[in-house]
Design a protein around this motif. Structure first.
Motif: not given
Length: 417
Positions: A123-124, A98-106, A112-118, A72-74
């Motif tokens: 997240v980006i 390349t900034w198209v679609g829901s696969d923001i990490c691509s 993308c990575s995991n945030p410190p709080d979760n 959901s953060r994406l």
């Protein structure tokens, strides 16, 4: 009897035509093909004289694409990215395609990575636009709206405007590199007090005015503010800095170099003060730069002799004092430094070099052109040198210029507090 047969046949033909017509009107996904229907003695008129070879139905209207995000953060930052994309006026490398679609990490430049709080969230976490040559009027509304960003690198682009004060609310940002762009305005004071920030690079922009003194005592490892238009005296608290990499070159800093700065910078490998408006004499404390490999104060207005304490910079490879107002003899103890590969004293008013320094001149290591050294080529004219020395320039504590702090302690030579 024949009449009954013909009547039955006609009824049968009419029934077939009715069925074909009904199917053609109600079918919405198939193509009905009827090839060469021939009936002898047909009485259905023109409707059955020509065979139906193809009857294609229009396709159903396509449903609007529904974006599915892995987190959901994406989904929250997606419209932020797309809005920023629409503001980009220049993209010669076609990065944004390349900034198209829901696969923001691509997306190119997004990571993308995991945030410190979760640790289970995605997240980006970092952005690397280095060298993308993107052009946009501002980063406002983009950088400050990425709540989980930790690293933002965007050097060598054409971003402009000022830096939003809202970036102070980014809890994880610890590296900010916006060098070599077209940012302007005052120093981005939003970075002051950002406890997690350890790397700040704003060089090669058009920032102007003064630099807040508190930035020099902030918990930074690296601070690069060179090649802007900052204009002020070096603050006194710069001597209390813990910064490991500091670049102040190519601005308009003025006044003397604080004596206490050299102990504070004792761990720096590069000390860059070139192309400013610094004045005054070089203190012996310069000898505390024991880790320095590069020391550059070229193109200022420094005067007086070179301190013998420079001989303590045993790791130094490049020394640049060119284009100042330095005078006196070139210390032989400095010319003994074993790692020197470039020692520039050109454009000053030195008068004496010894044999060791002469050897470095012969090797091309030491440059003393445009000085006042008799017997050497490419020196200033006698008249120019006489005019300069006609106005004496004295430094305080002249005896301290012979003090070498890395040598064994000699009471009569040690400077007084």
């Amino acid at each position: 009897m024949r009449i009954n047969i013909e009547a039955s046949l006609l009824y049968y033909i009419l029934l077939v035509c009715f069925i074909v017509n009904t199917v053609a009107q109600t079918t919405n996904r198939e193509t009905l093909e009827i090839v060469n229907i021939g009936v002898k003695g047909s009485g259905c008129g023109n409707q059955c004289q020509k065979p139906i070879t193809s009857l294609a139905l229009p396709p159903l209207p396509s449903k609007q694409e529904i974006l599915q995000f892995v987190d959901s953060r994406l989904a929250v930052v997606y419209p932020v990215i797309q809005k920023f994309k629409s503001s980009i006026a220049s993209d010669p490398l076609n990065i944004t395609k390349t900034w198209v679609g829901s696969d923001i990490c691509s997306y190119k430049g997004f990571f993308c990575s995991n945030p410190p709080d979760n640790k289970s969230a995605i997240v980006i976490a970092s952005i690397d636009f280095n060298g993308f040559q993107l052009g946009a009027p501002t980063l406002d509304g983009f950088l400050d709206q990425l709540p989980d960003i930790a690293l933002f690198h965007a050097n060598s682009n054409n971003f402009a405007g000022v830096i939003s004060p809202k970036i102070a609310k980014l809890p994880y940002l610890y590296e900010l590199d916006i060098s070599n762009n077209k940012f302007s305005g005052p120093f981005p004071s939003a970075v002051l007090g950002m406890e997690g920030l350890i790397f700040l690079d704003i060089r090669f922009n058009f920032f102007a005015g003064s630099v807040p003194p508190q930035i020099f005592v902030q918990n930074l490892d690296a601070l690069f503010i060179n090649n802007n238009n900052f204009m002020q005296m070096l603050p006194d608290n710069i001597g209390s800095t813990h910064i490991l990499l500091l670049a102040l070159a190519n601005n308009k800093f003025s006044g003397p170099i604080p004596r206490n700065i050299f102990k504070a910078l004792s761990l720096l490998t590069e000390v860059l003060f070139l192309n400013n408006q610094l004045t005054g004499c070089l203190p012996y404390e310069i000898g505390y730069l024991g880790e320095a490999r590069v020391f550059d104060v070229g193109n200022n207005q420094l005067t007086g002799p070179l301190p013998f304490s420079l001989s303590c910079l045993e790791k130094v490879e490049q020394l640049n004092f060119a284009n100042n107002l330095l005078t006196g003899m070139v210390p032989e103890v400095v010319c003994e430094l074993g790692n020197l590969v470039n020692f520039s004293l050109s454009g000053n008013y030195f008068t004496v070099v010894g044999p060791l320094c002469g050897l470095l001149i012969h090797k091309g290591v030491l440059d003393v052109r445009n000085n006042c050294i008799p017997g050497l080529p490419f020196q200033r004219s006698v008249m120019e040198c006489a005019k300069f020395f006609g106005r004496p320039r004295l430094c305080p504590h002249m005896w301290s210029y012979f003090y070498i702090p890395c040598m064994p302690y000699i009471p009569e030579m040690a400077p007084s507090p």
